[in-house]
Design an enzyme around this catalytic site. Structure first.
Site: not given
Length: 145
Positions: A22, A74, A100
């Site tokens: 991420y 999201n 995402h």
């Protein structure tokens, strides 16, 4: 035009959670970038994050009547199993864009399925923070188109 950005479960941990997947950008930084891009595009962006599914559904319910023109979502892990959030989104008449940070289709098998996707105008995944920014552009485009 008001665009509501909904961040799902555990996404408040962006910047700390699995940086290889991420990145290191925090949720506050993502929100700031969305608000700034929204201003450039003529949109008022509101960002909302919760780890409580019922609070998420309540916020979606409010979007039905509070002037929300589009939703950027999201849902995090809720993407794959929350029929409650899916059903709340089905109430909305505005465009919904699913985003995402990671490419959910290139990850574990259980992440490949989205119960949110049938409610969405489109899905953007795999571009990190840019997934959010591309999603916001898509939402504005859908409203102008």
């Amino acid at each position: 035009m008001k665009i509501l950005t909904l961040h799902g479960i555990n996404l408040n941990m962006f910047g700390k959670r699995d940086p290889a997947q991420y990145g290191t950008t925090t949720l506050a930084e993502i929100d700031a970038r969305l608000v700034a891009l929204g201003q450039e595009l003529g949109a008022d962006v509101e960002c909302f994050q919760t780890n409580i599914e019922g609070e998420r559904a309540e916020r979606i319910h409010r979007a039905h009547s509070d002037g929300t023109a589009a939703v950027l979502i999201n849902a995090g892990a809720w993407t794959h199993y929350s029929y409650g959030i899916r059903d709340a989104l089905a109430i909305l008449k505005c465009p919904i864009i699913e985003v995402h940070m990671s490419n959910i289709h290139a990850r574990e098998e259980f992440r490949h399925h989205s119960v949110i996707a049938p409610m969405a105008k489109g899905q953007i995944a795999g571009f990190g923070v840019d997934s959010y920014l591309l999603g916001l552009r898509a939402a504005v485009s859908a409203l102008k188109g």
